[in-house]
Scaffold this motif. Structure first.
Motif, PDB file in Angstrom:
ATOM      1  N   ALA A 298       0.850  -1.197   0.000  1.00  0.00           N
ATOM      2  CA  ALA A 298       0.000   0.000   0.000  1.00  0.00           C
ATOM      3  C   ALA A 298       0.885   1.245   0.000  1.00  0.00           C
ATOM      4  O   ALA A 298       0.979   1.979   0.989  1.00  0.00           O
ATOM      5  N   THR A 299       1.522   1.493  -1.127  1.00  0.00           N
ATOM      6  CA  THR A 299       2.521   2.554  -1.205  1.00  0.00           C
ATOM      7  C   THR A 299       1.917   3.952  -1.142  1.00  0.00           C
ATOM      8  O   THR A 299       2.657   4.933  -1.025  1.00  0.00           O
ATOM      9  N   GLN A 300       0.587   4.072  -1.207  1.00  0.00           N
ATOM     10  CA  GLN A 300      -0.022   5.382  -1.007  1.00  0.00           C
ATOM     11  C   GLN A 300       0.246   5.913   0.403  1.00  0.00           C
ATOM     12  O   GLN A 300       0.105   7.114   0.659  1.00  0.00           O
ATOM     13  N   TYR A 301       0.661   5.030   1.330  1.00  0.00           N
ATOM     14  CA  TYR A 301       0.984   5.437   2.695  1.00  0.00           C
ATOM     15  C   TYR A 301       2.451   5.818   2.863  1.00  0.00           C
ATOM     16  O   TYR A 301       2.855   6.237   3.954  1.00  0.00           O
ATOM     17  N   LYS A 302       3.263   5.660   1.834  1.00  0.00           N
ATOM     18  CA  LYS A 302       4.695   5.918   1.998  1.00  0.00           C
ATOM     19  C   LYS A 302       4.967   7.405   2.124  1.00  0.00           C
ATOM     20  O   LYS A 302       4.561   8.205   1.287  1.00  0.00           O
ATOM     21  N   CYS A 303       5.691   7.766   3.165  1.00  0.00           N
ATOM     22  CA  CYS A 303       6.193   9.128   3.349  1.00  0.00           C
ATOM     23  C   CYS A 303       7.465   9.014   4.177  1.00  0.00           C
ATOM     24  O   CYS A 303       7.739   7.987   4.791  1.00  0.00           O
ATOM     25  N   CYS A 304       8.235  10.085   4.188  1.00  0.00           N
ATOM     26  CA  CYS A 304       9.495  10.090   4.918  1.00  0.00           C
ATOM     27  C   CYS A 304       9.605  11.378   5.731  1.00  0.00           C
ATOM     28  O   CYS A 304       9.501  12.460   5.129  1.00  0.00           O
ATOM     29  N   PRO A 305       9.824  11.251   7.055  1.00  0.00           N
ATOM     30  CA  PRO A 305       9.913  10.019   7.823  1.00  0.00           C
ATOM     31  C   PRO A 305       8.591   9.265   7.807  1.00  0.00           C
ATOM     32  O   PRO A 305       7.554   9.830   7.474  1.00  0.00           O
ATOM     33  N   PRO A 306       8.629   7.979   8.156  1.00  0.00           N
ATOM     34  CA  PRO A 306       7.453   7.134   7.934  1.00  0.00           C
ATOM     35  C   PRO A 306       6.396   7.221   9.030  1.00  0.00           C
ATOM     36  O   PRO A 306       6.649   7.692  10.144  1.00  0.00           O
ATOM     37  N   ILE A 307       5.213   6.767   8.682  1.00  0.00           N
ATOM     38  CA  ILE A 307       4.148   6.551   9.669  1.00  0.00           C
ATOM     39  C   ILE A 307       4.587   5.416  10.586  1.00  0.00           C
ATOM     40  O   ILE A 307       4.963   4.331  10.118  1.00  0.00           O
ATOM     41  N   ARG A 308       4.542   5.667  11.894  1.00  0.00           N
ATOM     42  CA  ARG A 308       5.044   4.685  12.854  1.00  0.00           C
ATOM     43  C   ARG A 308       3.890   4.014  13.600  1.00  0.00           C
ATOM     44  O   ARG A 308       2.735   4.108  13.198  1.00  0.00           O
ATOM     45  N   GLU A 309       4.214   3.324  14.680  1.00  0.00           N
ATOM     46  CA  GLU A 309       3.263   2.446  15.344  1.00  0.00           C
ATOM     47  C   GLU A 309       2.181   3.230  16.092  1.00  0.00           C
ATOM     48  O   GLU A 309       2.342   4.402  16.418  1.00  0.00           O
ATOM     49  N   ALA A 310       1.098   2.518  16.427  1.00  0.00           N
ATOM     50  CA  ALA A 310      -0.039   3.150  17.101  1.00  0.00           C
ATOM     51  C   ALA A 310       0.365   3.762  18.443  1.00  0.00           C
ATOM     52  O   ALA A 310      -0.095   4.856  18.804  1.00  0.00           O
ATOM     53  N   ALA A 311       1.212   3.071  19.204  1.00  0.00           N
ATOM     54  CA  ALA A 311       1.636   3.612  20.498  1.00  0.00           C
ATOM     55  C   ALA A 311       2.396   4.923  20.312  1.00  0.00           C
ATOM     56  O   ALA A 311       2.234   5.872  21.097  1.00  0.00           O
ATOM     57  N   ASN A 312       3.207   5.007  19.286  1.00  0.00           N
ATOM     58  CA  ASN A 312       3.929   6.236  18.975  1.00  0.00           C
ATOM     59  C   ASN A 312       2.956   7.340  18.582  1.00  0.00           C
ATOM     60  O   ASN A 312       3.126   8.503  18.986  1.00  0.00           O
ATOM     61  N   ARG A 313       1.941   7.000  17.814  1.00  0.00           N
ATOM     62  CA  ARG A 313       0.920   7.982  17.423  1.00  0.00           C
ATOM     63  C   ARG A 313       0.284   8.623  18.651  1.00  0.00           C
ATOM     64  O   ARG A 313       0.089   9.842  18.697  1.00  0.00           O
ATOM     65  N   GLU A 314      -0.042   7.817  19.650  1.00  0.00           N
ATOM     66  CA  GLU A 314      -0.672   8.369  20.847  1.00  0.00           C
ATOM     67  C   GLU A 314       0.271   9.303  21.597  1.00  0.00           C
ATOM     68  O   GLU A 314      -0.159  10.296  22.180  1.00  0.00           O
ATOM     69  N   LEU A 315       1.563   9.018  21.546  1.00  0.00           N
ATOM     70  CA  LEU A 315       2.525   9.909  22.184  1.00  0.00           C
ATOM     71  C   LEU A 315       2.643  11.231  21.435  1.00  0.00           C
ATOM     72  O   LEU A 315       2.895  12.278  22.047  1.00  0.00           O
ATOM     73  N   LEU A 316       2.455  11.209  20.118  1.00  0.00           N
ATOM     74  CA  LEU A 316       2.427  12.469  19.370  1.00  0.00           C
ATOM     75  C   LEU A 316       1.231  13.306  19.804  1.00  0.00           C
ATOM     76  O   LEU A 316       1.346  14.538  19.959  1.00  0.00           O
ATOM     77  N   TRP A 317       0.088  12.679  20.000  1.00  0.00           N
ATOM     78  CA  TRP A 317      -1.073  13.421  20.504  1.00  0.00           C
ATOM     79  C   TRP A 317      -0.777  14.024  21.875  1.00  0.00           C
ATOM     80  O   TRP A 317      -1.174  15.163  22.159  1.00  0.00           O
ATOM     81  N   GLU A 318      -0.064  13.286  22.716  1.00  0.00           N
ATOM     82  CA  GLU A 318       0.297  13.840  24.020  1.00  0.00           C
ATOM     83  C   GLU A 318       1.287  14.993  23.864  1.00  0.00           C
ATOM     84  O   GLU A 318       1.260  15.958  24.640  1.00  0.00           O
ATOM     85  N   GLY A 319       2.135  14.921  22.848  1.00  0.00           N
ATOM     86  CA  GLY A 319       3.037  16.029  22.565  1.00  0.00           C
ATOM     87  C   GLY A 319       2.295  17.292  22.186  1.00  0.00           C
ATOM     88  O   GLY A 319       2.690  18.406  22.564  1.00  0.00           O
ATOM     89  N   LEU A 320       1.208  17.141  21.450  1.00  0.00           N
ATOM     90  CA  LEU A 320       0.354  18.297  21.154  1.00  0.00           C
ATOM     91  C   LEU A 320      -0.313  18.807  22.426  1.00  0.00           C
ATOM     92  O   LEU A 320      -0.390  20.019  22.667  1.00  0.00           O
ATOM     93  N   ARG A 321      -0.793  17.897  23.240  1.00  0.00           N
ATOM     94  CA  ARG A 321      -1.467  18.297  24.484  1.00  0.00           C
ATOM     95  C   ARG A 321      -0.510  19.075  25.397  1.00  0.00           C
ATOM     96  O   ARG A 321      -0.905  20.047  26.050  1.00  0.00           O
ATOM     97  N   ASP A 322       0.748  18.644  25.406  1.00  0.00           N
ATOM     98  CA  ASP A 322       1.730  19.262  26.297  1.00  0.00           C
ATOM     99  C   ASP A 322       2.398  20.495  25.686  1.00  0.00           C
ATOM    100  O   ASP A 322       3.204  21.159  26.354  1.00  0.00           O
ATOM    101  N   GLY A 323       2.091  20.800  24.425  1.00  0.00           N
ATOM    102  CA  GLY A 323       2.686  21.959  23.781  1.00  0.00           C
ATOM    103  C   GLY A 323       4.089  21.735  23.247  1.00  0.00           C
ATOM    104  O   GLY A 323       4.758  22.695  22.830  1.00  0.00           O
ATOM    105  N   LEU A 324       4.558  20.488  23.232  1.00  0.00           N
ATOM    106  CA  LEU A 324       5.886  20.200  22.690  1.00  0.00           C
ATOM    107  C   LEU A 324       5.874  20.204  21.168  1.00  0.00           C
ATOM    108  O   LEU A 324       6.896  20.485  20.532  1.00  0.00           O
ATOM    109  N   ILE A 325       4.749  19.865  20.566  1.00  0.00           N
ATOM    110  CA  ILE A 325       4.537  20.021  19.129  1.00  0.00           C
ATOM    111  C   ILE A 325       3.657  21.246  18.963  1.00  0.00           C
ATOM    112  O   ILE A 325       2.583  21.333  19.557  1.00  0.00           O
TER     113      ILE A 325
END
Length: 445
Positions: free
Chosen positions: A278-305
């Motif tokens: 499913a190469t329509q999902y290819k990007c760099c850097p890549p889409i990572r695991e679900a647990a990592n995704r949730e940590l990105l959301w926490e990064g938004l919540r904490d203002g780090l992103i």
């Protein structure tokens, strides 16, 4: 007050203090009054939003690859700005690569501006490029109005935009710091990726191993170190690995002037869900695991992103190699310019965030990062750029109805919540005849 050109009333309006009922008065393309919903504001034209609609600021997407001129078969200003407007975006900042020539000197910038001026249906600004050998071009580009300079630390995917090695990166940062410019960085370490296992055909997990999170961590660490040394303002593009978030927090605590963004696809998809080929999902850097995704959301919540932008990086369908599903050979980029707001809102609402949060990430923060002093807020003195958003309406993405040039996107067939029902640029509906403007850093847009 003289009669206004337009008054918009909304029972739900996103202000800088939160979601409130309100009325907005527009004169000469600018917001001149923000008042209570039932205020006596009068205008030559009047718009009252439906009860299920929210008046939001127009989105500012500071990470868009338009590819025009030179690769207009991938994308162009007509299709890109039309897609942006359909997604509630009223301002884009165009990336310097994938066009030919890349925006690495003033003549190239002028070619890009000429291509955009007759096509853009929304406002457009431009990033410059920092590549080996063009340090002397950075100040002239800055003075010509680019919003900052993009660089890569590994191969960019196109030969005409080569990466900076550590010495060249320091040289660029010292030069940019001298005029208090901004360097935006694709942060993946070339050495670590060169020594990672190569991608292997249709296996997404093999592709993920070929772009390890350690490469992102090492590159961000190097950028922070040089930013501390040179005093240069820096911004980390498309954060995909949550491992870098504590480092960003520490750097800010130490006084390093650093911001960071992520993108809708990192907040929506997960590696475990991507099927083979499913190469329509290819990007760099890549889409990572679900647990990592949730940590990105926490990064938004904490203002780090700080912000969420599309990294709209389209190509022709054949370059995605859907015929073979080969992740190593396929072009790395996701086309999502039209879908950023509903994609982010779909996920954000499930995690307890509000539309005020989304507007901060996708309107206010990108405007502040790029220095657009009259964009991203519903406040007097700001441009009358609005998105009319129905946050409870659902739809299923059909890639063939999207406005970007090539009909491919990983969102195809995905149900999303939130529909953009209208987009207004300086007090007029987009498509009503006016053209977007070309924006320059520091100018009074």
């Amino acid at each position: 007050m003289t009669e206004l050109d337009l008054v918009i009333r909304a029972r739900r309006m996103i202000s800088t203090t939160g979601e409130v009922p309100g009325a907005v008065g527009v004169k000469g393309g600018r917001i001149v009054a923000v008042d209570a919903y039932d205020s006596p504001l009068q205008g030559a034209a009047h718009l009252e939003l439906a009860d299920d609609e929210v008046l939001m600021p127009g989105l500012v997407d500071s990470h868009v690859h338009v590819n025009d001129p030179g690769r207009t078969e991938w994308e162009g200003f007509t299709t890109a700005t039309r897609a942006a407007a359909a997604g509630g975006v009223t301002t884009i900042i165009d990336m310097p690569l994938n066009s030919i020539p890349p925006t690495c000197d003033v003549p190239a910038l002028e070619l890009k501006q000429k291509a955009a001026e007759s096509q853009a249906s929304i406002d457009v600004g431009f990033w410059g490029g920092a590549i080996p050998g063009n340090a002397e071009q950075l100040r002239p580009l800055h003075e010509a109005g680019v919003f900052g300079f993009k660089c890569f630390l590994l191969h960019s995917g196109v030969d005409e935009f080569p990466p900076l090695n550590p010495a060249e990166l320091e040289l660029a940062m010292r030069e940019i710091s001298a005029f208090d410019g901004l360097l935006i960085v694709h942060a993946e370490d070339a050495h670590r990726i060169d020594h990672a296992p190569p991608p292997n055909g249709a296996s997404y997990q093999d592709f993920l191993r070929s772009r390890p999170r350690e490469a992102e961590y090492a590159a961000v660490a190097d950028v922070i170190g040089l930013a501390a040394l040179t005093g240069c303002r820096v911004h980390i593009l498309h954060v995909s690995s949550a491992d870098v978030l504590p480092m960003l927090a520490e750097a800010r605590g130490d006084g390093v002037r650093i911001t960071a963004e992520t993108c809708p696809h990192y907040l929506t998809f997960s590696a475990e869900e991507i099927p083979p080929g499913a190469t329509q999902y290819k990007c760099c850097p890549p889409i990572r695991e679900a647990a990592n995704r949730e940590l990105l959301w926490e990064g938004l919540r904490d203002g780090l992103i700080d912000l969420v932008v599309s990294d709209h990086s389209p190509s022709t369908v054949d370059l995605k190699r859907l015929d073979t599903g080969d992740f190593g050979a396929a072009w790395g980029g996701i086309a999502s310019l039209q879908l950023g707001l509903p994609a982010v809102w779909t996920q954000a609402s499930r995690r307890g965030f509000t539309l005020t949060d989304v507007a901060r990430w996708m309107c206010q923060a990108p405007a502040e990062q790029t220095g657009l002093k009259h964009k991203g807020r519903i406040e007097p003195g700001y441009d009358a750029d609005f998105s009319v958003f129905a946050p409870d309406e659902t739809f299923v993405v059909d890639v063939n109805t999207l406005h970007h040039k090539n009909a491919i996107s990983p969102y195809d067939g995905m149900p999303l919540t939130g529909v953009v029902r209208g987009t207004w640029l300086r007090g007029e509906p987009v498509g009503a005849g006016q053209r977007g403007r070309l924006l320059q850093r520091g100018a009074q847009e």
